[in-house]
Design an enzyme around this catalytic site. Structure first.
Site, PDB file in Angstrom:
ATOM      1  N   HIS A   1       6.736 -64.984 -15.106  1.00  0.00           N
ATOM      2  CA  HIS A   1       6.246 -63.614 -14.975  1.00  0.00           C
ATOM      3  C   HIS A   1       6.577 -62.911 -16.284  1.00  0.00           C
ATOM      4  O   HIS A   1       7.528 -62.143 -16.393  1.00  0.00           O
ATOM      5  CB  HIS A   1       6.908 -62.908 -13.794  1.00  0.00           C
ATOM      6  CG  HIS A   1       6.514 -61.451 -13.682  1.00  0.00           C
ATOM      7  ND1 HIS A   1       5.205 -61.057 -13.593  1.00  0.00           N
ATOM      8  CD2 HIS A   1       7.262 -60.327 -13.668  1.00  0.00           C
ATOM      9  CE1 HIS A   1       5.158 -59.731 -13.514  1.00  0.00           C
ATOM     10  NE2 HIS A   1       6.399 -59.268 -13.574  1.00  0.00           N
TER      11      HIS A   1
ATOM     12  N   SER B   1       8.486 -61.308  -6.451  1.00  0.00           N
ATOM     13  CA  SER B   1       7.063 -60.923  -6.403  1.00  0.00           C
ATOM     14  C   SER B   1       6.284 -61.588  -7.525  1.00  0.00           C
ATOM     15  O   SER B   1       5.086 -61.857  -7.393  1.00  0.00           O
ATOM     16  CB  SER B   1       6.921 -59.404  -6.491  1.00  0.00           C
ATOM     17  OG  SER B   1       7.517 -58.909  -7.680  1.00  0.00           O
TER      18      SER B   1
ATOM     19  N   ASP C   1      -0.064 -60.270 -11.238  1.00  0.00           N
ATOM     20  CA  ASP C   1      -0.779 -60.822 -12.389  1.00  0.00           C
ATOM     21  C   ASP C   1      -2.015 -61.601 -11.938  1.00  0.00           C
ATOM     22  O   ASP C   1      -3.080 -61.514 -12.558  1.00  0.00           O
ATOM     23  CB  ASP C   1       0.139 -61.758 -13.180  1.00  0.00           C
ATOM     24  CG  ASP C   1       1.369 -61.056 -13.703  1.00  0.00           C
ATOM     25  OD1 ASP C   1       1.222 -60.042 -14.403  1.00  0.00           O
ATOM     26  OD2 ASP C   1       2.480 -61.515 -13.398  1.00  0.00           O
TER      27      ASP C   1
ATOM     28  N   ARG D   1      -7.937 -62.120 -11.091  1.00  0.00           N
ATOM     29  CA  ARG D   1      -9.076 -62.143 -10.163  1.00  0.00           C
ATOM     30  C   ARG D   1     -10.026 -60.980 -10.433  1.00  0.00           C
ATOM     31  O   ARG D   1     -11.252 -61.136 -10.354  1.00  0.00           O
ATOM     32  CB  ARG D   1      -8.578 -62.082  -8.719  1.00  0.00           C
ATOM     33  CG  ARG D   1      -7.865 -63.343  -8.250  1.00  0.00           C
ATOM     34  CD  ARG D   1      -7.225 -63.123  -6.890  1.00  0.00           C
ATOM     35  NE  ARG D   1      -8.185 -62.760  -5.883  1.00  0.00           N
ATOM     36  CZ  ARG D   1      -7.927 -61.957  -4.853  1.00  0.00           C
ATOM     37  NH1 ARG D   1      -6.731 -61.421  -4.706  1.00  0.00           N
ATOM     38  NH2 ARG D   1      -8.882 -61.693  -3.972  1.00  0.00           N
TER      39      ARG D   1
ATOM     40  N   PRO E   1      14.193 -58.782 -15.352  1.00  0.00           N
ATOM     41  CA  PRO E   1      13.274 -59.929 -15.407  1.00  0.00           C
ATOM     42  C   PRO E   1      13.217 -60.650 -14.061  1.00  0.00           C
ATOM     43  O   PRO E   1      14.232 -61.199 -13.614  1.00  0.00           O
ATOM     44  CB  PRO E   1      13.860 -60.819 -16.502  1.00  0.00           C
ATOM     45  CG  PRO E   1      15.324 -60.465 -16.519  1.00  0.00           C
ATOM     46  CD  PRO E   1      15.423 -59.020 -16.147  1.00  0.00           C
TER      47      PRO E   1
ATOM     48  N   TYR F   1      24.161 -48.839   1.584  1.00  0.00           N
ATOM     49  CA  TYR F   1      23.972 -50.278   1.772  1.00  0.00           C
ATOM     50  C   TYR F   1      24.272 -50.743   3.196  1.00  0.00           C
ATOM     51  O   TYR F   1      23.843 -51.830   3.594  1.00  0.00           O
ATOM     52  CB  TYR F   1      24.831 -51.055   0.777  1.00  0.00           C
ATOM     53  CG  TYR F   1      24.233 -51.095  -0.609  1.00  0.00           C
ATOM     54  CD1 TYR F   1      23.212 -51.991  -0.916  1.00  0.00           C
ATOM     55  CD2 TYR F   1      24.668 -50.221  -1.600  1.00  0.00           C
ATOM     56  CE1 TYR F   1      22.651 -52.033  -2.174  1.00  0.00           C
ATOM     57  CE2 TYR F   1      24.112 -50.255  -2.875  1.00  0.00           C
ATOM     58  CZ  TYR F   1      23.100 -51.159  -3.154  1.00  0.00           C
ATOM     59  OH  TYR F   1      22.538 -51.189  -4.412  1.00  0.00           O
TER      60      TYR F   1
ATOM     61  N   ASP G   1      19.508 -45.712  -2.940  1.00  0.00           N
ATOM     62  CA  ASP G   1      19.589 -45.505  -4.387  1.00  0.00           C
ATOM     63  C   ASP G   1      20.937 -44.899  -4.727  1.00  0.00           C
ATOM     64  O   ASP G   1      21.522 -44.157  -3.927  1.00  0.00           O
ATOM     65  CB  ASP G   1      18.467 -44.571  -4.854  1.00  0.00           C
ATOM     66  CG  ASP G   1      18.271 -44.613  -6.358  1.00  0.00           C
ATOM     67  OD1 ASP G   1      17.328 -45.307  -6.811  1.00  0.00           O
ATOM     68  OD2 ASP G   1      19.039 -43.968  -7.094  1.00  0.00           O
TER      69      ASP G   1
ATOM     70  N   VAL H   1       8.790 -47.326  -8.928  1.00  0.00           N
ATOM     71  CA  VAL H   1       8.327 -48.521  -8.225  1.00  0.00           C
ATOM     72  C   VAL H   1       8.777 -48.502  -6.765  1.00  0.00           C
ATOM     73  O   VAL H   1       7.974 -48.688  -5.847  1.00  0.00           O
ATOM     74  CB  VAL H   1       8.820 -49.801  -8.926  1.00  0.00           C
ATOM     75  CG1 VAL H   1       8.497 -51.041  -8.091  1.00  0.00           C
ATOM     76  CG2 VAL H   1       8.187 -49.928 -10.301  1.00  0.00           C
TER      77      VAL H   1
ATOM     78  N   LYS I   1      17.743 -38.228  -4.979  1.00  0.00           N
ATOM     79  CA  LYS I   1      16.404 -38.722  -5.342  1.00  0.00           C
ATOM     80  C   LYS I   1      15.792 -39.460  -4.167  1.00  0.00           C
ATOM     81  O   LYS I   1      14.616 -39.261  -3.827  1.00  0.00           O
ATOM     82  CB  LYS I   1      16.517 -39.650  -6.553  1.00  0.00           C
ATOM     83  CG  LYS I   1      15.202 -40.338  -6.972  1.00  0.00           C
ATOM     84  CD  LYS I   1      14.186 -39.358  -7.507  1.00  0.00           C
ATOM     85  CE  LYS I   1      13.110 -40.047  -8.345  1.00  0.00           C
ATOM     86  NZ  LYS I   1      12.309 -41.036  -7.626  1.00  0.00           N
TER      87      LYS I   1
ATOM     88  N   ARG J   1      14.754 -59.231 -25.345  1.00  0.00           N
ATOM     89  CA  ARG J   1      14.572 -59.712 -23.981  1.00  0.00           C
ATOM     90  C   ARG J   1      15.903 -60.157 -23.382  1.00  0.00           C
ATOM     91  O   ARG J   1      16.183 -59.943 -22.210  1.00  0.00           O
ATOM     92  CB  ARG J   1      13.567 -60.877 -24.029  1.00  0.00           C
ATOM     93  CG  ARG J   1      13.125 -61.451 -22.705  1.00  0.00           C
ATOM     94  CD  ARG J   1      11.861 -62.268 -22.958  1.00  0.00           C
ATOM     95  NE  ARG J   1      11.558 -63.124 -21.832  1.00  0.00           N
ATOM     96  CZ  ARG J   1      11.911 -64.402 -21.755  1.00  0.00           C
ATOM     97  NH1 ARG J   1      12.615 -64.945 -22.719  1.00  0.00           N
ATOM     98  NH2 ARG J   1      11.566 -65.128 -20.712  1.00  0.00           N
TER      99      ARG J   1
END
Length: 317
Positions: free
Chosen positions: A178, A146, A151, A156, A124, A68, A38, A17, A43, A91
């Site tokens: 979400h 976000s 969604d 749409r 989450p 950072y 990261d 992502v 990576k 969850r």
């Protein structure tokens, strides 16, 4: 619109992502400096090198990997780092692990923070957004998620396919969580100013109640279906986040469905919900309150209950 030059963006997490967001931002040249951060520095360096090799075809940007300390003087910090859900994991289990990780990330960012908006992408999303906003102590709206922006784009897409109209003419929103209790706000969905259900009747393609439910379920399950086919989703969220970044960096005052901390809006406080918000350079400027139907209000209440339950389970972590 007040577009500024010399914007700096940091992306925390160089996984699929985070790297896809970095690539999307490079393609659109939305900032002058982009940093990938990261725990696996190699990576991040590899993703940066790969993107840099395409820059001669795009334009000039400074893209680099770093720590950072690079969060200093950022106009936007995007959080994508997270632990994926494992088979058999609940969850709540996933929320606990990712909230602990987010707390560590937040502390590292705030040790170096000088300015900028923080956009939460990692799941989450609703819970992470709420907790990050509390931990950071930043002004209201400076941290947001976000959320259901992607969604809503999926919803749409389904509408324009059924109704045969350019998606630019479709305004429609997924609200609430979400996650599993998100719902389409049919009452606030329009085609070129006409309520979408009226437009469907007008062109002879009316929605049945069963079809409305099918559209809702298809939107909610879109991400899971992609994961089942290819293992992960990252292109759609990359474009969604790049669009949100443009809104922030260019101070566009655009209204989009995102995750915000409620302060009395829709009758809720001290909880994160996905609702339409006006977004500018300092994050959320205003929560837009739709006049929802009773059914939609009940669905929003269910989402609020769902999110608050998870928040209560992790708030002391």
């Amino acid at each position: 619109m007040n577009e500024t030059k010399g914007n700096k963006v940091a992306i925390i997490g160089a996984g699929a992502v985070g790297a896809s967001i970095a690539f999307s931002m490079a393609m659109k040249q939305i900032c002058s400096e982009l940093v990938l951060i990261d725990v696996n520095l190699d990576k991040a360096k590899g993703e940066v090198m790969d993107i840099i090799h395409g820059l001669p075809f795009l334009g000039h940007m400074v893209i680099k990997a770093g720590g950072y300390e690079e969060c200093r003087d950022c106009d936007l910090i995007v959080i994508t780092a997270g632990i994926p859900r494992k088979p058999g994991e609940t969850r709540m289990d996933l929320a606990a692990k990712n909230v602990k990780l987010s707390h560590t990330i937040c502390n590292s960012i705030m040790e170096n923070y000088t300015k900028g908006t923080i956009l939460i992408v990692s799941n989450p999303c609703d819970v992470n957004t709420y907790m990050f906003a509390k931990w950071s102590g930043l002004p209201a709206g400076r941290v947001f998620g976000s959320g259901t922006n992607l969604d809503s784009a999926r919803f749409r897409s389904l509408l324009c396919k059924k109704l045969g109209v350019d998606i630019k003419n479709v305004h429609a929103y997924m609200l609430g969580e979400h996650g599993e209790t998100q719902f389409p706000a049919w009452s606030a969905s329009h085609i070129a100013g006409m309520p979408v259900l009226d437009y469907a009747d007008f062109i002879g393609k009316p929605f049945t109640e069963e079809e409305k439910e099918e559209f809702s379920e298809a939107t909610k399950k879109a991400g899971a279906n992609i994961i089942a086919l290819k293992g992960a989703t990252f292109y759609g969220i990359a474009v969604s986040c790049t669009t949100l970044a443009e809104t922030i960096l260019r101070d566009e005052h655009t209204i989009r469905p995102v995750c915000a901390i409620m302060n009395g809006e829709y009758g809720y406080s001290d909880v994160a919900l996905n609702v339409p918000c006006m977004i500018g350079k300092d994050g959320i400027e205003k929560v837009i309150e739709f006049n929802l139907t009773d059914d939609e209000k009940a669905k929003l209440a269910l989402s609020e209950q769902n999110i608050r339950t998870v928040i209560d389970s992790v708030k002391d972590l």
